[in-house]
Scaffold this motif. Sequence first.
Motif, PDB file in Angstrom:
ATOM      1  N   GLU A  45       0.803  -1.219   0.000  1.00  0.00           N
ATOM      2  CA  GLU A  45       0.000   0.000   0.000  1.00  0.00           C
ATOM      3  C   GLU A  45       0.842   1.279   0.000  1.00  0.00           C
ATOM      4  N   TRP A  46       2.148   1.154   0.299  1.00  0.00           N
ATOM      5  CA  TRP A  46       3.022   2.332   0.268  1.00  0.00           C
ATOM      6  C   TRP A  46       4.014   2.285  -0.892  1.00  0.00           C
ATOM      7  N   LYS A  47       3.764   1.405  -1.853  1.00  0.00           N
ATOM      8  CA  LYS A  47       4.695   1.266  -2.985  1.00  0.00           C
ATOM      9  C   LYS A  47       4.829   2.568  -3.772  1.00  0.00           C
ATOM     10  N   GLU A  48       3.728   3.282  -3.997  1.00  0.00           N
ATOM     11  CA  GLU A  48       3.812   4.532  -4.765  1.00  0.00           C
ATOM     12  C   GLU A  48       4.753   5.517  -4.093  1.00  0.00           C
ATOM     13  N   ALA A  49       4.609   5.689  -2.784  1.00  0.00           N
ATOM     14  CA  ALA A  49       5.470   6.626  -2.056  1.00  0.00           C
ATOM     15  C   ALA A  49       6.930   6.201  -2.143  1.00  0.00           C
ATOM     16  N   VAL A  50       7.186   4.909  -1.950  1.00  0.00           N
ATOM     17  CA  VAL A  50       8.563   4.402  -2.021  1.00  0.00           C
ATOM     18  C   VAL A  50       9.145   4.626  -3.414  1.00  0.00           C
ATOM     19  N   ASP A  51       8.388   4.304  -4.445  1.00  0.00           N
ATOM     20  CA  ASP A  51       8.885   4.452  -5.816  1.00  0.00           C
ATOM     21  C   ASP A  51       9.187   5.906  -6.157  1.00  0.00           C
ATOM     22  N   ILE A  52       8.355   6.814  -5.695  1.00  0.00           N
ATOM     23  CA  ILE A  52       8.594   8.240  -5.956  1.00  0.00           C
ATOM     24  C   ILE A  52       9.901   8.691  -5.297  1.00  0.00           C
ATOM     25  N   HIS A  53      10.103   8.288  -4.052  1.00  0.00           N
ATOM     26  CA  HIS A  53      11.342   8.671  -3.362  1.00  0.00           C
ATOM     27  C   HIS A  53      12.564   8.038  -4.026  1.00  0.00           C
ATOM     28  N   ILE A  54      12.447   6.778  -4.429  1.00  0.00           N
ATOM     29  CA  ILE A  54      13.568   6.131  -5.112  1.00  0.00           C
ATOM     30  C   ILE A  54      13.923   6.895  -6.383  1.00  0.00           C
ATOM     31  N   GLY A  55      12.929   7.398  -7.087  1.00  0.00           N
ATOM     32  CA  GLY A  55      13.200   8.185  -8.287  1.00  0.00           C
ATOM     33  C   GLY A  55      14.038   9.411  -7.982  1.00  0.00           C
ATOM     34  N   TRP A  56      13.739  10.094  -6.891  1.00  0.00           N
ATOM     35  CA  TRP A  56      14.541  11.262  -6.491  1.00  0.00           C
ATOM     36  C   TRP A  56      15.953  10.844  -6.100  1.00  0.00           C
ATOM     37  N   TRP A  57      16.057   9.765  -5.312  1.00  0.00           N
ATOM     38  CA  TRP A  57      17.378   9.326  -4.847  1.00  0.00           C
ATOM     39  C   TRP A  57      18.255   8.868  -6.006  1.00  0.00           C
ATOM     40  N   LYS A  58      17.649   8.208  -6.979  1.00  0.00           N
ATOM     41  CA  LYS A  58      18.420   7.772  -8.146  1.00  0.00           C
ATOM     42  C   LYS A  58      19.065   8.956  -8.860  1.00  0.00           C
ATOM     43  N   GLN A  59      18.329  10.032  -8.986  1.00  0.00           N
ATOM     44  CA  GLN A  59      18.868  11.215  -9.657  1.00  0.00           C
ATOM     45  C   GLN A  59      20.082  11.759  -8.922  1.00  0.00           C
ATOM     46  N   ILE A  60      20.007  11.802  -7.615  1.00  0.00           N
ATOM     47  CA  ILE A  60      21.126  12.322  -6.818  1.00  0.00           C
ATOM     48  C   ILE A  60      22.347  11.422  -6.962  1.00  0.00           C
ATOM     49  N   VAL A  61      22.152  10.125  -6.823  1.00  0.00           N
ATOM     50  CA  VAL A  61      23.262   9.191  -6.940  1.00  0.00           C
ATOM     51  C   VAL A  61      23.906   9.276  -8.312  1.00  0.00           C
ATOM     52  N   GLU A  62      23.082   9.333  -9.337  1.00  0.00           N
ATOM     53  CA  GLU A  62      23.627   9.399 -10.699  1.00  0.00           C
ATOM     54  C   GLU A  62      24.362  10.705 -10.945  1.00  0.00           C
ATOM     55  N   ASN A  63      23.874  11.801 -10.396  1.00  0.00           N
ATOM     56  CA  ASN A  63      24.588  13.079 -10.519  1.00  0.00           C
ATOM     57  C   ASN A  63      26.004  12.969  -9.980  1.00  0.00           C
ATOM     58  N   HIS A  64      26.145  12.308  -8.837  1.00  0.00           N
ATOM     59  CA  HIS A  64      27.468  12.200  -8.221  1.00  0.00           C
ATOM     60  C   HIS A  64      28.338  11.182  -8.935  1.00  0.00           C
ATOM     61  N   ARG A  65      27.729  10.146  -9.476  1.00  0.00           N
ATOM     62  CA  ARG A  65      28.511   9.204 -10.283  1.00  0.00           C
ATOM     63  C   ARG A  65      29.078   9.900 -11.517  1.00  0.00           C
ATOM     64  N   LYS A  66      28.237  10.675 -12.174  1.00  0.00           N
ATOM     65  CA  LYS A  66      28.681  11.388 -13.377  1.00  0.00           C
ATOM     66  C   LYS A  66      29.761  12.413 -13.057  1.00  0.00           C
ATOM     67  N   ALA A  67      29.708  12.966 -11.848  1.00  0.00           N
ATOM     68  CA  ALA A  67      30.709  13.958 -11.438  1.00  0.00           C
ATOM     69  C   ALA A  67      32.022  13.316 -11.007  1.00  0.00           C
ATOM     70  N   GLY A  68      32.042  11.981 -10.927  1.00  0.00           N
ATOM     71  CA  GLY A  68      33.269  11.285 -10.564  1.00  0.00           C
ATOM     72  C   GLY A  68      33.550  11.239  -9.075  1.00  0.00           C
ATOM     73  N   LEU A  69      32.531  11.434  -8.254  1.00  0.00           N
ATOM     74  CA  LEU A  69      32.726  11.386  -6.814  1.00  0.00           C
ATOM     75  C   LEU A  69      33.082   9.956  -6.395  1.00  0.00           C
ATOM     76  N   PRO A  70      34.147   9.771  -5.604  1.00  0.00           N
ATOM     77  CA  PRO A  70      34.543   8.405  -5.242  1.00  0.00           C
ATOM     78  C   PRO A  70      33.622   7.748  -4.224  1.00  0.00           C
ATOM     79  N   VAL A  71      33.028   8.555  -3.319  1.00  0.00           N
ATOM     80  CA  VAL A  71      32.187   8.021  -2.247  1.00  0.00           C
ATOM     81  C   VAL A  71      30.943   8.881  -2.112  1.00  0.00           C
ATOM     82  N   PHE A  72      29.800   8.225  -1.939  1.00  0.00           N
ATOM     83  CA  PHE A  72      28.557   8.917  -1.611  1.00  0.00           C
ATOM     84  C   PHE A  72      27.963   8.256  -0.380  1.00  0.00           C
TER      85      PHE A  72
END
Length: 275
Positions: free
Chosen positions: A202-229
């Motif tokens: 019943e909370w899958k929608e909320a979880v999926d929306i947050h994961i979408g935001w977190w994915k963007q942040i992680v990918e931004n730092h991967r693209k920037a070459g950050l060694p650790v997040f």
Amino acid sequence: MEIKYFCPHWGSKHIDFNLFLTDVKNAGYDGVEMSLPPDQNEKASILEAISNHDLLFIAQHWETSDIDFEKHKTEYRSRLVNLATANPMFINSQTGKDFFTFEQNAALIQIASEVSEQYKVRIIHETHRGKFSFAAHITADYLTRLPGLRLGFDISHWCNVAESYLHDQQPAVDLAISRADHIHARVGYPEGPQVPDPRVPEWKEAVDIHIGWWKQIVENHRKAGLPVFTITTEFGPFPYMTSMPFTQQPISNQWDINVYMMKMLKSLFSDKQVN
């Protein structure tokens, strides 16, 4: 890029600290995120225990709350210095008050910058209800006017404040994502800062929306070459955790949920690319 996962001390203060750290290590976390007491002997004991368990340390500031701005400023600097001298990975600060003026909150952010420079410790500012960063549109103004401002990203609060999943505030969310250096992986929803249990359908929608935001942040730092997040799984105890009437027994287990979130995110971000 390597992602390090952190466990909050929040909700486990009733447990012997060394036992807590043993549980943290055995669960597969890389470190802990927590505040430190002003007493220097207690502080040294805590830091020694963290080191002895081969865990990393993120310092968390949240305590400064005085409504008198001058007193607030003095305490805020003192608490940040106390954390900075512990040599953490960085400090994640809940800064200011939602009712302070822009100029007052900006002065506190400047104090954080001064402490950061003096002690060579990075300080970021957590998005949080009651603080300067309590809402997406307000934080966007600070980010626009203070280009050096970096965030600890806990968007669960904004969902609660805006009573929505922020679909109508996408530019503000995108700006925050672009300036986020750390994630608090708690899942909020329009009526609260924490869903009762992210494991249930019943909370899958909320979880999926947050994961979408977190994915963007992680990918931004991967693209920037950050060694650790860094990510802290920060589901909290009562009253964040829903409890049963009269008994005040939580309907879910905080520790189990945070470990679940950590393992889920480890699996999600195990590949080099995030789609």
